[in-house]
Design an enzyme around this catalytic site. Sequence first.
Site, mmCIF file in Angstrom:
data_model
loop_
_atom_site.group_PDB
_atom_site.id
_atom_site.type_symbol
_atom_site.label_atom_id
_atom_site.label_comp_id
_atom_site.label_asym_id
_atom_site.label_seq_id
_atom_site.Cartn_x
_atom_site.Cartn_y
_atom_site.Cartn_z
ATOM 1 N N GLU A 138 -0.877 -9.213 -0.547
ATOM 2 C CA GLU A 138 -2.301 -9.424 -0.255
ATOM 3 C C GLU A 138 -3.117 -9.455 -1.555
ATOM 4 O OE1 GLU A 138 -2.168 -6.186 2.667
ATOM 5 O OE2 GLU A 138 -3.175 -7.535 4.072
ATOM 6 N N ALA B 40 0.867 -1.171 0.000
ATOM 7 C CA ALA B 40 0.000 0.000 0.000
ATOM 8 C C ALA B 40 0.908 1.226 0.000
ATOM 9 C CB ALA B 40 -0.875 -0.008 1.245
ATOM 10 N N GLY C 178 0.443 -4.948 0.882
ATOM 11 C CA GLY C 178 -0.754 -4.974 0.028
ATOM 12 C C GLY C 178 -0.502 -5.664 -1.312
ATOM 13 N N GLU D 181 4.475 -5.315 7.428
ATOM 14 C CA GLU D 181 3.744 -4.253 8.141
ATOM 15 C C GLU D 181 4.204 -4.041 9.577
ATOM 16 O OE1 GLU D 181 2.385 -6.361 6.022
ATOM 17 O OE2 GLU D 181 0.886 -5.349 4.795
HETATM 18 N N1 COA Z 1 4.606 3.098 -0.578
HETATM 19 C C1 COA Z 1 5.014 4.248 -1.136
HETATM 20 N N2 COA Z 1 6.120 4.374 -1.870
HETATM 21 C C2 COA Z 1 6.869 3.261 -2.047
HETATM 22 C C3 COA Z 1 6.518 2.019 -1.495
HETATM 23 C C4 COA Z 1 5.324 1.960 -0.723
HETATM 24 N N3 COA Z 1 4.892 0.830 -0.185
HETATM 25 N N4 COA Z 1 7.459 1.105 -1.820
HETATM 26 C C5 COA Z 1 8.357 1.762 -2.570
HETATM 27 N N5 COA Z 1 8.013 3.059 -2.706
HETATM 28 C C6 COA Z 1 8.717 4.124 -3.445
HETATM 29 C C7 COA Z 1 9.925 4.632 -2.671
HETATM 30 O O1 COA Z 1 9.531 5.594 -1.714
HETATM 31 C C8 COA Z 1 10.734 5.210 -3.800
HETATM 32 O O2 COA Z 1 10.178 6.455 -4.190
HETATM 33 P P1 COA Z 1 11.139 7.758 -4.379
HETATM 34 O O3 COA Z 1 12.091 7.344 -5.467
HETATM 35 O O4 COA Z 1 10.189 8.824 -4.791
HETATM 36 O O5 COA Z 1 11.797 7.965 -3.071
HETATM 37 C C9 COA Z 1 10.495 4.248 -4.941
HETATM 38 O O6 COA Z 1 9.268 3.581 -4.640
HETATM 39 C C10 COA Z 1 11.576 3.210 -5.117
HETATM 40 O O7 COA Z 1 11.730 2.524 -3.876
HETATM 41 P P2 COA Z 1 13.139 2.348 -3.128
HETATM 42 O O8 COA Z 1 12.858 2.134 -1.679
HETATM 43 O O9 COA Z 1 14.058 3.467 -3.479
HETATM 44 O O10 COA Z 1 13.648 1.009 -3.808
HETATM 45 P P3 COA Z 1 14.676 -0.049 -3.200
HETATM 46 O O11 COA Z 1 15.029 -0.963 -4.309
HETATM 47 O O12 COA Z 1 15.781 0.644 -2.472
HETATM 48 O O13 COA Z 1 13.842 -0.870 -2.096
HETATM 49 C C11 COA Z 1 11.904 -2.047 -1.273
HETATM 50 C C12 COA Z 1 12.772 -1.685 -2.497
HETATM 51 C C13 COA Z 1 10.681 -2.784 -1.799
HETATM 52 C C14 COA Z 1 12.698 -2.960 -0.331
HETATM 53 C C15 COA Z 1 11.507 -0.764 -0.532
HETATM 54 O O14 COA Z 1 10.966 0.155 -1.471
HETATM 55 C C16 COA Z 1 10.472 -0.966 0.553
HETATM 56 O O15 COA Z 1 10.800 -1.462 1.625
HETATM 57 N N6 COA Z 1 9.201 -0.542 0.305
HETATM 58 C C17 COA Z 1 8.153 -0.599 1.281
HETATM 59 C C18 COA Z 1 7.657 -2.010 1.477
HETATM 60 C C19 COA Z 1 6.598 -2.059 2.535
HETATM 61 O O16 COA Z 1 6.820 -1.829 3.697
HETATM 62 N N7 COA Z 1 5.358 -2.385 2.113
HETATM 63 C C20 COA Z 1 4.247 -2.528 2.996
HETATM 64 C C21 COA Z 1 3.472 -1.277 3.059
HETATM 65 S S1 COA Z 1 2.104 -1.410 4.163
#
Ligand code: COA
Length: 257
Positions: A115, A66, A112, A135
């Site tokens: 999910e 999400a 999400g 989460e």
């Molecule tokens: N919500 C909003 N933005 C998200 C996102 C999320 N769940 N997951 C990734 N993004 C965005 C990042 O903020 C980033 O945006 P920016 O370039 O404007 O800063 C972009 O997507 C790329 O992500 P980034 O974190 O730079 O990539 P990465 O390869 O370093 O890491 C992940 C990849 C998936 C490990 C990392 O993005 C992450 O942990 N995301 C969140 C996962 C999460 O907790 N999901 C559950 C949400 S309830």
Amino acid sequence: MSYQNIIAEHEGHLGFITIDRPNKLNALNKATIQELHEAFVSLEEDKDIRAIIITGSGEKAFVAGADISEFADFDSGQAKILAAKGQKNLFDLVSKLSTPVIAAVNGFALGGGLELAMACHIRVASDNARMGLPEVSLGLIPGYGGTQRLPQLVGKGRALEMITTGGMINADQANSYGLVNHVVSQEELLSFCEDLAKKIARNSPSAIGAAIQAVNANYDESVNGFEIEIDAFGNCFGTEDFEEGTSAFLEKRKPNF
Ligand code: COA
């Protein structure tokens, strides 16, 4: 119909949905969830469509969760509305469609995103896929059905390990858990899913819809799944597809549903 955050297409009997926010790793914001709702409803209403494939844009992610930026300042009441609306309009909707949905998990499927994949009827992962429900690392729990669907698919112990550690598993582990049905290379992912969808499309759409309803009843404590099955089995006998399927068998030809 054209959308801002997704691409919805169809070819022959197959529908394709691509979540198209690659710069945000296809994170599900409210607008994307609404568009997905509309696209699924419209493909379900199209009686030519017999299977739907959903994937994420880019090579990195199916859906990374999400959209955290959208709910960072929510209070408890707003969060409950977000989860309830999301579950009703997208996750439950997908799981109850009578058109089978295949998730082509092409990278991160987190929160999400996992999910959403779990709400689909079948999951296929590319070998670079990574799946998890992170989460609790955000001070949250899954809100789009993850605490319910993950144990249904992988068992309580594995689900609780994944949910409490918030860790990710790779495609092979997901396969051994039964979280995905197949693991294929990134290049083969969509063609593999299309082949699967085409096999489904050869069968009776009305019977497939009834089968999904009966299988779902197994996970719904408010109904008796065996009774649902008996009822749905009986209803098949009045359908054109039953007439065609049995006639084709007796005439030693392929059915034309
Ligand atoms: N919500 C909003 N933005 C998200 C996102 C999320 N769940 N997951 C990734 N993004 C965005 C990042 O903020 C980033 O945006 P920016 O370039 O404007 O800063 C972009 O997507 C790329 O992500 P980034 O974190 O730079 O990539 P990465 O390869 O370093 O890491 C992940 C990849 C998936 C490990 C990392 O993005 C992450 O942990 N995301 C969140 C996962 C999460 O907790 N999901 C559950 C949400 S309830």
